[in-house]
Design a protein around this motif. Structure first.
Motif, PDB file in Angstrom:
ATOM      1  N   GLY A 214       0.577 -13.322  -3.182  1.00  0.00           N
ATOM      2  CA  GLY A 214      -0.564 -14.335  -1.956  1.00  0.00           C
ATOM      3  C   GLY A 214      -1.206 -13.158  -1.800  1.00  0.00           C
ATOM      4  N   GLY A 215      -1.137 -11.665  -1.642  1.00  0.00           N
ATOM      5  CA  GLY A 215      -2.018 -10.726  -1.914  1.00  0.00           C
ATOM      6  C   GLY A 215      -1.992 -10.022  -0.738  1.00  0.00           C
ATOM      7  N   HIS A 216      -1.723 -10.102   0.209  1.00  0.00           N
ATOM      8  CA  HIS A 216      -1.199 -10.197   2.292  1.00  0.00           C
ATOM      9  C   HIS A 216      -0.188  -9.127   2.115  1.00  0.00           C
ATOM     10  N   LEU A 217      -1.059  -8.516   3.382  1.00  0.00           N
ATOM     11  CA  LEU A 217       0.771  -8.198   4.778  1.00  0.00           C
ATOM     12  C   LEU A 217       1.124  -9.208   5.943  1.00  0.00           C
ATOM     13  N   GLY A 218       1.566  -9.350   6.048  1.00  0.00           N
ATOM     14  CA  GLY A 218       2.469 -10.525   7.330  1.00  0.00           C
ATOM     15  C   GLY A 218       2.041  -9.139   8.207  1.00  0.00           C
ATOM     16  N   PHE A 219       2.026  -9.415   9.229  1.00  0.00           N
ATOM     17  CA  PHE A 219       1.461  -8.571  10.963  1.00  0.00           C
ATOM     18  C   PHE A 219       2.644  -9.325  11.309  1.00  0.00           C
ATOM     19  N   TYR A 220       3.230  -8.533  12.255  1.00  0.00           N
ATOM     20  CA  TYR A 220       4.016  -9.441  13.372  1.00  0.00           C
ATOM     21  C   TYR A 220       4.443  -8.609  14.427  1.00  0.00           C
ATOM     22  N   GLU A 255      -4.842  -4.240   4.869  1.00  0.00           N
ATOM     23  CA  GLU A 255      -5.052  -2.684   5.478  1.00  0.00           C
ATOM     24  C   GLU A 255      -4.327  -3.234   6.421  1.00  0.00           C
ATOM     25  N   LEU A 256      -3.698  -2.726   6.935  1.00  0.00           N
ATOM     26  CA  LEU A 256      -3.359  -2.466   8.625  1.00  0.00           C
ATOM     27  C   LEU A 256      -3.118  -0.708   9.130  1.00  0.00           C
ATOM     28  N   GLU A 257      -3.551  -0.465  10.200  1.00  0.00           N
ATOM     29  CA  GLU A 257      -3.748   0.368  10.832  1.00  0.00           C
ATOM     30  C   GLU A 257      -2.773   0.457  12.102  1.00  0.00           C
ATOM     31  N   ARG A 280       2.663   9.404  14.180  1.00  0.00           N
ATOM     32  CA  ARG A 280       2.193   8.293  15.262  1.00  0.00           C
ATOM     33  C   ARG A 280       1.382   7.432  14.289  1.00  0.00           C
ATOM     34  N   ASP A 281       0.675   8.067  13.681  1.00  0.00           N
ATOM     35  CA  ASP A 281      -0.437   7.191  12.841  1.00  0.00           C
ATOM     36  C   ASP A 281       0.252   6.181  11.021  1.00  0.00           C
ATOM     37  N   VAL A 282       0.170   5.199  11.075  1.00  0.00           N
ATOM     38  CA  VAL A 282       0.367   4.321  10.223  1.00  0.00           C
ATOM     39  C   VAL A 282      -0.898   3.430   9.596  1.00  0.00           C
ATOM     40  N   LYS A 283      -0.374   4.776   8.309  1.00  0.00           N
ATOM     41  CA  LYS A 283      -1.971   3.193   6.648  1.00  0.00           C
ATOM     42  C   LYS A 283      -1.344   2.529   6.025  1.00  0.00           C
ATOM     43  N   LEU A 284      -0.664   1.077   6.398  1.00  0.00           N
ATOM     44  CA  LEU A 284      -0.249   0.140   5.448  1.00  0.00           C
ATOM     45  C   LEU A 284      -0.800  -0.559   4.204  1.00  0.00           C
ATOM     46  N   ARG A 285      -0.552  -0.815   3.035  1.00  0.00           N
ATOM     47  CA  ARG A 285      -1.515  -1.377   2.593  1.00  0.00           C
ATOM     48  C   ARG A 285      -0.639  -2.651   1.386  1.00  0.00           C
ATOM     49  N   ILE A 286      -1.416  -3.717   1.393  1.00  0.00           N
ATOM     50  CA  ILE A 286      -0.946  -3.904  -0.097  1.00  0.00           C
ATOM     51  C   ILE A 286      -1.559  -3.874  -1.355  1.00  0.00           C
ATOM     52  N   HIS A 287      -0.855  -3.776  -2.413  1.00  0.00           N
ATOM     53  CA  HIS A 287      -1.225  -3.582  -3.521  1.00  0.00           C
ATOM     54  C   HIS A 287      -1.098  -4.840  -4.665  1.00  0.00           C
ATOM     55  N   ALA A 288      -1.635  -5.062  -4.438  1.00  0.00           N
ATOM     56  CA  ALA A 288      -1.637  -6.801  -5.353  1.00  0.00           C
ATOM     57  C   ALA A 288      -1.427  -7.220  -6.401  1.00  0.00           C
TER      58      ALA A 288
END
Length: 318
Positions: A214-220, A255-257, A280-288
């Motif tokens: 799907g090319g995205h992150l799920g964020f909960y 992308e999510l910070e 303390r800082d986390v950057k999350l990405r999807i690699h489609a």
């Protein structure tokens, strides 16, 4: 293809499997489909280094057998090296194998992989650390920490430890602050749990994605919870109703910070089941579409023909 298989002899099902017979079986089935495969059975502590050696060997693909930790490590290595990845689910949950709709039987999956096709699927990362299932903090991390303090020697023992750890977390839920930026959607929340998945979770109680294309992150995010709130959340997860829980906010992003304002001692997160230190800082990405995996050959669709008595299925003509 030229393939090397790395089987974790300490992983779940393999502990009680005749690995010589299993490797002979794998070699025969893959050879019948025109592949050249070499099987290596290694101890759990040596799995990652063995797979890293495969990435340097010039082969076309890596077949990895073990639990979710082994599979996650294999996916990261295959992704960075451009190898095709085949998965033999020999662990307790086998979450990525479930998402890819592979057989969970270690003997049956060999035939599927040998006959399979290469599909490009998504892989995610947290500060550069790849994952195929999820990144989580809060309730899940505390549960894993509690479970790791217990001793168990079997799959059933691990499941019991999980249940005991979950009960312990229920009566002592964490509460912490997080700032998030999900592609312009910003917030500061006091929460008990965060989960970021490689594509959205499906409705299964094990919380794995139905698809990773799907090319995205799920964020909960789960708001700060009381023990009763944790119990209600657990029940809703078991019912496949995570998103309907009143304490849960769900969204998607590419992308999510995340930023954790208050410095805490010994903070941990869980990435694909592994308890790790958390920045303390986390950057999350999807690699489609960047991970190549072996999946089932798609079945030819049946043609449905309406006759006078009803619907009749016909196989497509050749």
């Amino acid at each position: 293809m030229k393939l090397i298989a790395i089987f974790n002899r300490d992983g779940g099902t393999f502990k009680t499997t005749d690995m010589d017979a299993y490797c002979d079986h794998a070699a025969r089935i893959f050879a019948e489909q025109g592949h050249d495969i070499e099987c290596r059975v290694v101890a759990g502590d040596d799995v990652v280094s063995a797979m890293e050696e495969v990435a340097k060997s010039g082969v076309d693909g890596l077949i990895a057998g073990g639990g979710d930790g082994t599979i996650s490590a294999a996916a990261g290595i295959a992704w960075k090296s451009g190898l095709v990845l085949g998965i033999v689910p020999a662990g307790t949950m086998n979450l990525f194998a479930r998402t890819l709709k592979l057989p969970l039987d270690i003997w049956q999956v060999i035939d599927v992989l040998a006959r399979g096709e290469v599909e490009h699927v998504d892989i995610a990362s947290a500060n550069g650390h790849s994952f195929v299932h999820q990144f989580s903090a809060g309730l899940h991390a505390r549960m894993v920490r509690y479970r790791n303090q217990m001793s168990y020697a079997s799959r059933l023992g691990k499941m019991r430890a999980n249940a005991r750890a979950a009960l312990g977390v229920m009566f002592n839920p964490p509460v912490f602050e997080v700032e998030f930026n999900a592609e312009g959607r910003r917030g500061l929340r006091k929460v008990s749990a965060i989960s970021v998945s490689n594509n959205e979770f499906g409705e299964d109680a094990l919380l794995y994605a139905d698809s990773v294309t799907g090319g995205h992150l799920g964020f909960y995010i789960a708001d700060a919870l009381t023990p009763a709130g944790v119990a209600k959340l657990t029940i809703d997860i078991l019912r496949g109703k995570l998103k309907e829980n009143e304490a849960v906010t769900a969204m998607t992003a590419t992308e999510l910070e995340l930023h954790f304002p208050k410095r805490r001692h010994d903070v941990r997160c869980v990435i694909d089941g592994e308890l790790l230190p958390m920045a303390r800082d986390v950057k999350l990405r999807i690699h489609a579409g960047e991970l190549k995996v072996l999946v089932r050959q798609p079945q030819q669709p049946t043609l449905q023909v309406q006759d006078q008595e009803g619907m009749v299925e016909q196989q497509p003509s050749l």
